[in-house]
Motif scaffolding. Structure first.
Motif, mmCIF file in Angstrom:
data_model
loop_
_atom_site.group_PDB
_atom_site.id
_atom_site.type_symbol
_atom_site.label_atom_id
_atom_site.label_comp_id
_atom_site.label_asym_id
_atom_site.label_seq_id
_atom_site.Cartn_x
_atom_site.Cartn_y
_atom_site.Cartn_z
ATOM 1 N N PHE A 34 -10.098 95.351 46.883
ATOM 2 C CA PHE A 34 -10.718 94.125 46.373
ATOM 3 C C PHE A 34 -11.983 94.427 45.580
ATOM 4 O O PHE A 34 -12.207 93.893 44.496
ATOM 5 N N THR A 77 -7.706 91.257 43.020
ATOM 6 C CA THR A 77 -7.910 89.814 43.167
ATOM 7 C C THR A 77 -7.235 89.336 44.440
ATOM 8 O O THR A 77 -6.378 90.009 45.003
ATOM 9 N N THR A 78 -7.632 88.135 44.891
ATOM 10 C CA THR A 78 -6.993 87.578 46.084
ATOM 11 C C THR A 78 -5.493 87.432 45.863
ATOM 12 O O THR A 78 -4.696 87.677 46.771
ATOM 13 N N GLU A 79 -5.102 87.054 44.658
ATOM 14 C CA GLU A 79 -3.678 86.871 44.369
ATOM 15 C C GLU A 79 -2.908 88.180 44.544
ATOM 16 O O GLU A 79 -1.804 88.205 45.104
ATOM 17 N N SER A 80 -3.494 89.288 44.070
ATOM 18 C CA SER A 80 -2.793 90.572 44.154
ATOM 19 C C SER A 80 -2.774 91.124 45.568
ATOM 20 O O SER A 80 -1.966 91.998 45.895
ATOM 21 N N GLU A 93 -14.621 87.333 43.819
ATOM 22 C CA GLU A 93 -13.925 87.382 42.537
ATOM 23 C C GLU A 93 -14.860 87.005 41.399
ATOM 24 O O GLU A 93 -14.810 87.562 40.320
ATOM 25 N N GLU A 111 -15.631 88.939 37.875
ATOM 26 C CA GLU A 111 -15.496 88.303 36.576
ATOM 27 C C GLU A 111 -16.778 88.509 35.778
ATOM 28 O O GLU A 111 -16.758 88.758 34.574
#
Length: 237
Positions: free
Chosen positions: A169, A174-177, A212, A216
């Motif tokens: 992380f 990312t949280t999605e991955s 995240e 960014e």
């Protein structure tokens, strides 16, 4: 080798050891309300200590469901079980090489049970506890997973499942991955996967979004730096 910000790997993005401890403490009870954390198996050797045991990484179908590189799957290169040793839990990752971390038990003199942690990279782990007088309860196995770490108190601190999650992380994942990046499995403790699935989901939901935003911002800074270098090159020409 320094990264673009002059930081040596492992990245010093923050106080990782303390951060890992906070994640562990804040998620310990997540999903546990319907689980019997005090349950423990009567024995790790129901068929006798001399019967050959099998690890989850011996299942070719399961192994190849993890890992993207040809010839690799979760734990496909992990050391074999030693004589009288059994696997009581395994952390399996959807990484390029399908990394896995295996938690194992073996009988010791005096009736005690010894524990060790192994992976494909010969990483030396400090197992906490290293032994017990009886099989661990589900809660105690969770404590072993949460408190054990690479020997020498490495950069990321304790937490066998949490270290690879936070490491991926904080270097740009990312949280999605990460939703399906890692599973904590056990053939001995059927409720272990449910418990850790809830804990990891909680962390991704409530800790992830703020982190995240940091990355960014880092990406925007990198783009600005690249533009500045391009402008400088044009001026020199």
């Amino acid at each position: 080798m320094p990264d673009k910000y002059g930081r040596d790997y492992p990245y010093e993005i923050g106080p990782h050891r303390e951060s890992n401890r906070k994640v562990i403490a804040s998620t310990a009870d997540m999903g546990a309300a319907d689980l019997d954390l005090d349950w423990r198996p009567e024995t790790y050797w129901p068929d006798g200590v001399d019967e050959p045991a099998h690890a989850m990484t011996d299942d070719p179908e399961l192994v190849m469901s993890y890992g993207a590189a040809p010839g690799f799957g979760a734990g496909s290169h992990i050391p074999d079980l030693e004589a009288q040793e059994v696997e009581i839990a395994c952390v399996m990752m959807q990484s390029t090489l399908g990394d896995a971390i295996s938690i194992r038990a073996r009988p010791l003199d005096g009736g005690r049970i010894g524990y060790r942690i192994v992976d494909e990279h010969e990483t030396p782990y400090e197992c906490r506890p290293s032994s017990s007088s009886q099989p661990l309860s589900l809660r105690e196995l969770g404590e072993l997973l949460d408190q054990s770490e690479e020997r020498g108190e490495g950069e990321w601190g304790p937490g066998i499942p949490w270290t690879p999650l936070r490491c991926n992380f904080e270097v740009g994942g990312t949280t999605e991955s990460l939703w399906e990046f890692l599973d904590v499995r056990s053939d001995v403790y059927p409720q272990l996967a449910i418990w850790y699935g809830s804990r990891i989901s909680t962390w991704l939901c409530f800790v992830g979004p703020d982190d995240e935003e940091e990355f960014e911002d880092d990406e925007e800074l990198e783009e600005e730096e690249d533009e500045e270098f391009e402008d400088d090159d044009e001026e020199e020409e």
